[in-house]
Scaffold this motif. Structure first.
Motif, PDB file in Angstrom:
ATOM      1  N   GLN A   1      14.354 -39.453  93.076  1.00  0.00           N
ATOM      2  CA  GLN A   1      14.990 -38.965  91.866  1.00  0.00           C
ATOM      3  C   GLN A   1      14.493 -39.758  90.666  1.00  0.00           C
TER       4      GLN A   1
ATOM      5  N   PRO B   1      14.814 -42.189  87.851  1.00  0.00           N
ATOM      6  CA  PRO B   1      15.755 -43.309  87.664  1.00  0.00           C
ATOM      7  C   PRO B   1      16.406 -43.277  86.298  1.00  0.00           C
ATOM      8  N   ASP B   2      17.640 -43.737  86.258  1.00  0.00           N
ATOM      9  CA  ASP B   2      18.359 -43.881  84.990  1.00  0.00           C
ATOM     10  C   ASP B   2      17.771 -45.051  84.199  1.00  0.00           C
ATOM     11  N   PRO B   3      17.742 -44.998  82.880  1.00  0.00           N
ATOM     12  CA  PRO B   3      18.279 -43.962  82.003  1.00  0.00           C
ATOM     13  C   PRO B   3      17.282 -42.875  81.646  1.00  0.00           C
ATOM     14  N   LEU B   4      16.164 -42.758  82.363  1.00  0.00           N
ATOM     15  CA  LEU B   4      15.177 -41.726  82.091  1.00  0.00           C
ATOM     16  C   LEU B   4      15.676 -40.395  82.624  1.00  0.00           C
ATOM     17  N   SER B   5      15.122 -39.313  82.075  1.00  0.00           N
ATOM     18  CA  SER B   5      15.600 -37.972  82.441  1.00  0.00           C
ATOM     19  C   SER B   5      14.520 -37.077  82.998  1.00  0.00           C
TER      20      SER B   5
ATOM     21  N   ALA C   1      16.774 -48.395  93.112  1.00  0.00           N
ATOM     22  CA  ALA C   1      16.915 -47.921  91.733  1.00  0.00           C
ATOM     23  C   ALA C   1      16.321 -48.946  90.792  1.00  0.00           C
TER      24      ALA C   1
END
Length: 535
Positions: free
Chosen positions: A287, A289-293, A439
């Protein structure tokens, strides 16, 4: 009995004091850095924190408006280059400047390249020919807006004619390009049929496959294709499976990143049974990773070393020259401007080449390869061969290496590198750095925990067999405030194009001593593409 107790207590205190002196405290080791020299023959970190780690990354000064324009023009020489100008690294014969304006333009160009000595000489010649040459230069390259007269001013719209224009956000604006066709080019001669556009009739799935192949050959070409038309801009933003393939691939993605040393200083790989760690492995559900979209943001912002070029650090400093024979404190004592360069070239197999020399980039960068560095070493069998023999054996496609490049490469050092592995917490990845998907922690979380995933460690040969050099760098992006054409709403930043110093040490294997190498005049490394390197 009391004497024996006091003697035993004294002995115990003395042993504790000796052990404290011989072993650095854990707090000092933790304050030094968070990276680990995994796979290295060194079993401890440098004992002191380097002063370069406390430097501010960017120093902004309040400059006068006239000088700001000159600085902006200087930045344009460095940032607004075409692909051919950026990766050529070939000397082009240039006409010698004659007029004051030509000398001033040449001085700005030399200043952008880091040659302050040549730049100062051209500035002096320009001002000798014309004392107001800076105004002439400003009027040519930064002409002011013409003042409109009262009759030329457009009439102000009345309340009845005012029309509110709805401004769409950028994602919605790009999404509106989905149904647009690829437009044809304008006719060469007015009134004639426009030239044909075969790609406008290509099916959508075939067009996406073409874009995927272009991205795997050179992601920069895919970015430039987004400027061709609105249809390409839509595919550039919405075909995230192409960006995911780039992130998971080894051509330009994170499969080629190393998070522990993969080879020794000479490039011999370490053979391990466990698979090599990668943050985005194939064959597993991954997936963003946060904070990327989006995967395009991952490719652009996630810490990544570039192999398609070289990192260059131009160092300038001044030193006083010889004093006058009449007085040791003469007002006209000469000042020397010294310029030298640091080069860093990284390889996907985990090796790195470092070089410190006064040789300019066009003379050494095209020839900075592992083969040429090995051949330039004094102990190599081809080092003492005649230049004519080496030239006769060179093929037509591979020109012989010039002597100036071979002399510079003889001082290059080989080594290995690795990035700091992204971790979810300080203990999750340390136990098993090669397996598992964790993450990532980006800049804010890394600064809060003392762990920065942008950190890079390299270790190279020293000047002798007993010395080893250890460098600590940090990946950064170009400063959006100083980038040409940047605004607050659309900053013009290049990601992962700078390496800032955090520390540099020398280790003596015979005496087990560390020495801190000074970085007083050092600047950040800047990435430059080189034609043919990984493209």
């Amino acid at each position: 009995m009391e004497d024996n107790a006091e003697l035993n207590a004294f002995r115990r205190q003395w042993r504790e004091e000796v052990s404290r002196r011989n072993k650095p405290s854990l707090s000092k080791q933790n304050d030094t850095s968070s990276w680990q020299l995994a796979g290295s023959h060194l079993d401890k970190l440098p004992p002191t924190r380097h002063e370069a780690a406390d430097r501010k990354e960017e120093v902004e000064e309040d400059l006068a408006r006239g000088y700001e324009e000159i600085v902006e023009r200087t930045e344009q020489h460095l940032t607004l280059r075409t692909a051919d100008e950026e990766d050529t690294f070939q000397r082009v014969p240039q006409k010698e400047p004659c007029s004051a304006l030509e000398h001033f333009e040449k001085a700005v160009e030399k200043e952008a390249e880091g040659s302050l000595g040549d730049s100062l000489a051209h500035y002096r010649k320009a001002y000798r020919l014309d004392a107001a040459i800076d105004k002439t230069y400003r009027n040519k390259h930064f002409p002011g807006k013409p003042v409109q007269t009262q009759s030329e001013k457009a009439p102000e719209p009345t309340d009845n004619k005012k029309e509110e224009v709805e401004l769409l956000p950028t994602p919605e604006l790009i999404a509106s390009f989905a149904g647009l066709a690829i437009p044809q080019a304008e006719p060469i001669i007015k009134g004639t049929p426009p030239p044909p556009c075969p790609i406008a009739k290509v099916p959508n799935d075939v067009l996406i496959e073409i874009l995927r192949h272009i991205a795997l050959m050179d992601p920069a070409c895919l970015s430039r294709m987004a400027l061709v038309c609105k249809r390409f801009a839509f595919h550039f933003a919405h075909e995230q499976h192409i960006w995911k393939r780039l992130c998971q691939g080894q051509e330009f993605g994170f499969e080629s990143m190393h998070y522990s040393f993969a080879c020794d200083l000479l490039g011999n790989p370490y053979h391990t049974l466990s698979p090599r760690y990668t943050p985005f492995p194939r064959g597993r559900p991954v997936q963003v990773p946060d904070p990327l979209s989006t995967w395009s943001q991952v490719f652009q912002r996630f810490p990544r070393i570039r192999f398609t070029g070289i990192y260059i650090n131009t160092v300038n400093y001044t030193r006083p020259g010889g004093a006058s024979s009449f007085s040791t404190a003469a007002w006209n004592s000469p000042i020397h401007i010294v310029t030298y360069y640091r080069y860093l070239r990284f390889y996907p197999d985990g090796t790195v080449l470092t070089l410190v020399t006064t040789t300019e980039p066009p003379d050494v960068v095209p020839y900075m390869t592992k083969e040429n560095v090995a051949a330039a070493k004094p102990g190599h069998r081809s080092h003492h061969r005649k230049r004519s023999e080496l030239a006769s054996e060179a093929s037509a496609d591979t020109p012989p290496v010039p002597p100036v490049a071979m002399n510079a490469l003889a001082k290059a050092h080989r080594g290995h590198w690795h990035l700091t592995a992204p971790v979810a917490n300080e203990s999750s990845h340390e136990s098993n750095p090669r397996t598992g998907l964790v993450a990532p922690v980006l800049q804010k979380a890394g600064e809060a925990s003392g762990h920065d995933p942008r950190d890079l460690v390299f270790e190279t040969e020293g000047v002798g067999a007993k010395y080893t050099y250890i460098g600590h760098l940090g990946l950064r992006s170009s400063n959006p405030a100083r980038a040409v054409g940047a605004t607050k709403s659309a900053p013009n930043t290049s990601k992962n194009t700078k390496l800032v110093w955090k520390g540099y040490w020398s280790y003596n294997e015979l005496t087990d001593d560390w020495a801190e190498l000074g970085l007083k005049n050092e600047r950040a490394f800047v990435f430059r593409r080189v034609r043919g390197w990984g493209l």
